[in-house]
Scaffold this motif. Structure first.
Motif, PDB file in Angstrom:
ATOM      1  N   ASN A  57       0.830  -1.148  -0.149  1.00  0.00           N
ATOM      2  CA  ASN A  57      -0.133  -0.097  -0.095  1.00  0.00           C
ATOM      3  C   ASN A  57       1.182   1.660   0.059  1.00  0.00           C
ATOM      4  OD1 ASN A  57       0.713   0.424   2.596  1.00  0.00           O
ATOM      5  ND2 ASN A  57      -0.565  -1.067   3.355  1.00  0.00           N
ATOM      6  N   ALA A 138      -8.511   2.187   3.224  1.00  0.00           N
ATOM      7  CA  ALA A 138      -8.346   2.221   1.177  1.00  0.00           C
ATOM      8  C   ALA A 138      -6.963   2.488   1.318  1.00  0.00           C
ATOM      9  CB  ALA A 138      -9.091   3.088   0.846  1.00  0.00           C
ATOM     10  N   SER A 139      -5.812   3.525   1.791  1.00  0.00           N
ATOM     11  CA  SER A 139      -4.694   3.342   2.053  1.00  0.00           C
ATOM     12  C   SER A 139      -4.361   2.433   2.552  1.00  0.00           C
ATOM     13  CB  SER A 139      -4.432   4.577   2.769  1.00  0.00           C
ATOM     14  OG  SER A 139      -4.610   4.264   4.169  1.00  0.00           O
ATOM     15  N   MET A 142      -5.431  -0.655  -0.448  1.00  0.00           N
ATOM     16  CA  MET A 142      -5.365  -0.556  -2.049  1.00  0.00           C
ATOM     17  C   MET A 142      -3.332  -0.230  -2.524  1.00  0.00           C
ATOM     18  SD  MET A 142      -8.433   1.576  -2.505  1.00  0.00           S
ATOM     19  CE  MET A 142      -8.432   1.368  -4.432  1.00  0.00           C
ATOM     20  N   LYS A 143      -3.821  -1.416  -3.446  1.00  0.00           N
ATOM     21  CA  LYS A 143      -2.102  -0.182  -4.273  1.00  0.00           C
ATOM     22  C   LYS A 143      -2.194   0.621  -4.450  1.00  0.00           C
ATOM     23  CE  LYS A 143      -0.337  -4.404  -5.261  1.00  0.00           C
ATOM     24  NZ  LYS A 143       1.137  -4.916  -4.438  1.00  0.00           N
ATOM     25  N   THR A 144      -1.121   1.125  -4.442  1.00  0.00           N
ATOM     26  CA  THR A 144      -0.889   3.120  -4.824  1.00  0.00           C
ATOM     27  C   THR A 144      -1.603   4.064  -5.752  1.00  0.00           C
ATOM     28  OG1 THR A 144       1.146   3.026  -3.018  1.00  0.00           O
ATOM     29  CG2 THR A 144       0.618   4.965  -4.814  1.00  0.00           C
ATOM     30  N   ALA A 145      -1.147   2.739  -6.691  1.00  0.00           N
ATOM     31  CA  ALA A 145      -1.700   3.507  -8.088  1.00  0.00           C
ATOM     32  C   ALA A 145      -3.167   3.721  -8.577  1.00  0.00           C
ATOM     33  CB  ALA A 145      -1.998   2.801  -9.109  1.00  0.00           C
ATOM     34  N   TYR A 146      -4.313   2.584  -7.391  1.00  0.00           N
ATOM     35  CA  TYR A 146      -5.317   2.931  -7.497  1.00  0.00           C
ATOM     36  C   TYR A 146      -6.169   3.436  -5.944  1.00  0.00           C
ATOM     37  CZ  TYR A 146      -4.901  -1.579 -10.099  1.00  0.00           C
ATOM     38  OH  TYR A 146      -4.770  -2.400 -10.985  1.00  0.00           O
ATOM     39  N   PHE A 147      -5.004   3.485  -5.265  1.00  0.00           N
ATOM     40  CA  PHE A 147      -5.940   4.073  -4.065  1.00  0.00           C
ATOM     41  C   PHE A 147      -6.067   5.664  -4.687  1.00  0.00           C
ATOM     42  CE2 PHE A 147      -4.620   7.226  -1.058  1.00  0.00           C
ATOM     43  CZ  PHE A 147      -5.378   7.195   0.258  1.00  0.00           C
ATOM     44  N   VAL A 149      -6.216   7.078  -7.681  1.00  0.00           N
ATOM     45  CA  VAL A 149      -6.641   7.193  -8.754  1.00  0.00           C
ATOM     46  C   VAL A 149      -8.574   7.551  -7.362  1.00  0.00           C
ATOM     47  CG1 VAL A 149      -9.015   6.344  -9.968  1.00  0.00           C
ATOM     48  CG2 VAL A 149      -6.205   5.948 -10.481  1.00  0.00           C
ATOM     49  N   GLY A 150      -8.820   7.037  -6.629  1.00  0.00           N
ATOM     50  CA  GLY A 150      -9.896   7.229  -5.358  1.00  0.00           C
ATOM     51  C   GLY A 150      -9.554   8.643  -4.747  1.00  0.00           C
TER      52      GLY A 150
END
Length: 183
Positions: A57, A138-139, A142-147, A149-150
């Protein structure tokens, strides 16, 4: 020319004020109850890193993840506190309004002043702390790239909500001013 009984007019106005406040406080109580249902997890085990904590994450390290997990749990408890207080204070206001003579409702609300805003303030605190808890969760999950975007989408939604709230409030104030001037 019709003769209007002042007591009858006060009772009608009191009934209208009571109905409006009961609806508002009922909504606050419902929102707070829903938020506490979503936020409060007695076990506090809603974050699972799958046994790994390195590079899973945005926090990158196990020690950082542990700290954020503890902050996440604390935020959920704070959210539960705000939600519970919002629900209880809204119900208390509904019960108190029911006990007030309809002709005295406007005076009662005026005498309560800032106390009438406590339920809505608690609801705002619960929603804010819930949003923080969701971001923390979420942090962690989730993987950094997806986080990222979220987070961008979340920021966009909050910005739209804030702008909408400011526009609605300014138009409401303008309407009330115009209504007052016409009376």
């Amino acid at each position: 020319m019709a003769v209007v009984d002042v007591d009858e007019h006060n009772a009608d106005a009191g009934e209208e004020i009571t109905d409006s406040l009961n609806q508002a406080y009922g909504t606050v109580a419902l929102v707070c109850a829903l938020v506490v249902a979503f936020a409060y997890d007695i076990g506090g085990e809603s974050v699972d890193l799958g046994g790994e904590c390195e590079d899973v994450n945005i926090w990158q390290e196990c020690d950082s993840c542990e700290i954020v997990i503890n902050v996440y749990k604390l935020t959920n408890y704070i959210c539960a506190f705000f939600s519970t207080m919002g629900c209880l204070s809204a119900v208390a206001m509904i019960i108190n309004l029911a006990a007030v003579d309809k002709q005295k409702v406007a005076q009662y609300v005026h005498s309560m002043r800032r106390l009438c805003t406590v339920p809505a303030t608690m609801m705002t605190g619960s929603l804010f702390s819930f949003a923080i808890a969701v971001l923390l969760q979420a942090s962690l999950t989730m993987k950094t790239a997806y986080f990222v975007v979220g987070l961008i989408l979340f920021t966009l939604i909050v910005s739209v909500y804030a702008v909408f709230g400011m526009v609605a409030k300014s138009r409401s104030m303008a309407f009330r001013t115009k209504l007052t001037m016409n009376l």
